[in-house]
Enzyme design. Structure first.
Site, PDB file in Angstrom:
ATOM      1  N   LYS A 108     -10.164  -5.173  26.989  1.00  0.00           N
ATOM      2  CA  LYS A 108     -10.383  -3.943  26.245  1.00  0.00           C
ATOM      3  C   LYS A 108     -11.883  -3.647  26.127  1.00  0.00           C
ATOM      4  O   LYS A 108     -12.565  -3.562  27.120  1.00  0.00           O
ATOM      5  CB  LYS A 108      -9.699  -4.062  24.883  1.00  0.00           C
ATOM      6  N   ASP A 138      -7.153 -12.057  15.709  1.00  0.00           N
ATOM      7  CA  ASP A 138      -7.250 -11.218  16.904  1.00  0.00           C
ATOM      8  C   ASP A 138      -8.216 -10.093  16.547  1.00  0.00           C
ATOM      9  O   ASP A 138      -7.875  -9.181  15.794  1.00  0.00           O
ATOM     10  CB  ASP A 138      -5.860 -10.683  17.290  1.00  0.00           C
ATOM     11  N   ARG A 159     -10.539 -24.760  38.230  1.00  0.00           N
ATOM     12  CA  ARG A 159      -9.513 -24.671  37.178  1.00  0.00           C
ATOM     13  C   ARG A 159     -10.052 -25.187  35.853  1.00  0.00           C
ATOM     14  O   ARG A 159      -9.593 -24.804  34.780  1.00  0.00           O
ATOM     15  CB  ARG A 159      -8.241 -25.425  37.604  1.00  0.00           C
ATOM     16  N   TYR A 191      -0.096  -6.885  17.875  1.00  0.00           N
ATOM     17  CA  TYR A 191       0.127  -6.548  19.280  1.00  0.00           C
ATOM     18  C   TYR A 191       1.567  -6.917  19.644  1.00  0.00           C
ATOM     19  O   TYR A 191       1.966  -8.068  19.539  1.00  0.00           O
ATOM     20  CB  TYR A 191      -0.889  -7.280  20.160  1.00  0.00           C
TER      21      TYR A 191
HETATM   22  C1  LIG Z   1      -4.795  -6.275  19.875  1.00  0.00           C
HETATM   23  C2  LIG Z   1      -4.394  -6.867  21.199  1.00  0.00           C
HETATM   24  N1  LIG Z   1      -4.330  -8.198  21.326  1.00  0.00           N
HETATM   25  C3  LIG Z   1      -3.975  -8.775  22.498  1.00  0.00           C
HETATM   26  C4  LIG Z   1      -3.643  -8.021  23.610  1.00  0.00           C
HETATM   27  C5  LIG Z   1      -3.241  -8.685  24.895  1.00  0.00           C
HETATM   28  O1  LIG Z   1      -4.305  -8.617  25.808  1.00  0.00           O
HETATM   29  P1  LIG Z   1      -4.118  -8.644  27.401  1.00  0.00           P
HETATM   30  O2  LIG Z   1      -3.492  -7.350  27.799  1.00  0.00           O
HETATM   31  O3  LIG Z   1      -5.522  -8.827  27.885  1.00  0.00           O
HETATM   32  O4  LIG Z   1      -3.242  -9.817  27.712  1.00  0.00           O
HETATM   33  C6  LIG Z   1      -3.708  -6.624  23.511  1.00  0.00           C
HETATM   34  C7  LIG Z   1      -3.359  -5.775  24.681  1.00  0.00           C
HETATM   35  O5  LIG Z   1      -3.187  -4.581  24.548  1.00  0.00           O
HETATM   36  C8  LIG Z   1      -4.098  -6.045  22.276  1.00  0.00           C
HETATM   37  O6  LIG Z   1      -4.171  -4.704  22.121  1.00  0.00           O
END
Ligand SMILES: Cc1ncc(COP(=O)(O)O)c(C=O)c1O
Length: 380
Positions: free
Chosen positions: A203, A178, A53, A105
């Site tokens: 991704k 992000d 963990r 997102y």
């Molecule tokens: C730009 C972006 N940030 C964060 C996330 C969240 O990621 P996760 O699906 O790995 O939790 C996504 C998911 O589609 C995303 O497109």
């Protein structure tokens, strides 16, 4: 062996920073599933690990490589991109003022809005990339965090990272970016002054649509980072060892995949501009894109694999998506296979994206097959 700093990032990535098994000298580091690690008689942990963990040896090569690619101090893997993002926000003081972009997102936006209704945060949103609007909402000495997503999902809006950092730092706020869509192949927010970068490693970092993972990379080792590390270790929002092993395998081809997908995405975007029933195309590599000049400054070697476009109304967007045969209709992005989504259909009434926006995640297939598929679906 030359120093990593003397080699190109693509070389370092293909070789996973020279990661190998120290015992057998296997070139591919092993998957270590063990949760516990043996103590020696004096109670210490000679292997440097105590419990999974906190850390697992299988995470380390990915974390080292991602910190190197982002030119950061250290990286931490999480069980998902959401787990990584939420950890950043959860480590802000209760009632902290944070500024988020209008387009980001959507699950994270929904969670933040829900938390702000409960009093956890005071939330302001500001149009992506509009520095004057940011100056208006930021509260000097009060705002704790400015969250940036560039390019944004799914509208491909571009935010000037160094401009945002200047405004935020003057006000005493930190900037977390992000960078999921750009990846460190294309832009490195820490070099532009951001305090932290977050990715959904689900991704393009993994690239094969078979791992759920997230990562945070910090510019420096400060109190905030120490809290985030402790938080991950206590709550256990850690990636599984098998996922970490798969992620390292995927990362090795990151530069090839990003280059190919970006090149194809550029061609697809240029093609879509010419299609009469496409009313708007969102891609930062197009000269007509609002953020193109900023994108030219802070994105290198391509503009990413996400292209969105609008057609005439909700029903037409829905029809176009259903008529595609090579693009598969599924939620996610950044894989080697091309995907498509009618975002308003997925996000429902809570969406703030245009109802007729179609998002493409361009993979590594032949561009002719993808372009033909789009043309047949749009022109029937
Ligand atoms: C730009 C972006 N940030 C964060 C996330 C969240 O990621 P996760 O699906 O790995 O939790 C996504 C998911 O589609 C995303 O497109």
């Amino acid at each position: 062996m030359p120093k990593h700093s003397d080699l190109k990032p693509s070389t370092v990535t293909a070789q996973a920073m020279g990661a190998r098994d120290p015992t057998t000298r296997a070139i591919i580091p092993p998957l270590i599933a063990s949760a516990p690690y043996e103590r020696s008689s004096d109670g210490s942990y000679p292997g440097g690990h105590s419990y999974t963990r906190d850390q697992n040896p299988t995470y380390k090569p990915c974390e080292k490589l991602l910190a190197h690619l982002e030119k950061g101090h250290e990286a931490l893997l999480f069980s998902s991109g959401m787990a990584a993002a939420v950890t950043v926000f959860e480590n802000l003081p209760f009632g902290a003022h944070v500024v988020i972009p209008e387009y980001m997102y959507w699950t994270l936006r929904l969670w933040l809005e829900e938390m702000s209704r409960k009093g956890r945060f005071v939330l302001d949103s500001s149009p992506n990339g509009d520095l004057d609007a940011l100056r208006e909402v930021i509260r000097p000495g009060v705002t704790k965090l400015v969250w940036v997503e560039t390019p944004s999902n799914p509208t491909c809006a571009i935010t000037d990272i160094s401009g945002t950092v200047e405004v935020a730092h003057q006000a005493g706020a930190r900037v977390v970016v992000d960078g999921t869509i750009a990846t460190p192949v294309i832009s490195r927010p820490l070099e532009l002054g951001a305090d932290m970068v977050m990715h959904s490693a689900t991704k393009q970092l993994n690239g094969h649509s078979d791992v759920l993972a997230g990562v945070l990379i910090t510019a420096c080792d400060d109190e905030d980072w120490a809290n985030i590390k402790q938080d991950r270790s206590i709550r256990g929002a850690v990636i599984g060892p098998f996922e970490a092993w798969l992620l390292l395998r995927g990362l090795r081809t990151l530069f090839l995949r990003v280059a190919k997908a970006s090149e194809t995405a550029q061609q697809i975007a240029e093609m879509l501009v010419e299609v009469p029933n496409v009313t708007e195309v969102f891609y930062p590599g197009l000269a007509l894109h609002r953020g193109h000049d900023v994108a030219l400054r802070q994105m290198h070697g391509g503009f990413g694999s996400i292209v969105s476009f609008r057609v005439d109304g909700y029903n037409e967007a829905s029809r176009v998506v259903r008529a595609l045969r090579v693009f598969r209709n599924a939620t996610s992005l950044g894989g080697v296979e091309s995907l498509v989504e009618h975002r308003a259909q997925v996000e429902g009434l809570q969406t703030n994206v245009p109802e007729d926006l179609v998002r493409l995640s361009v993979g590594i297939e032949d561009v002719d097959d993808l372009a033909t598929d789009l043309k047949q679906s749009l022109m029937t």
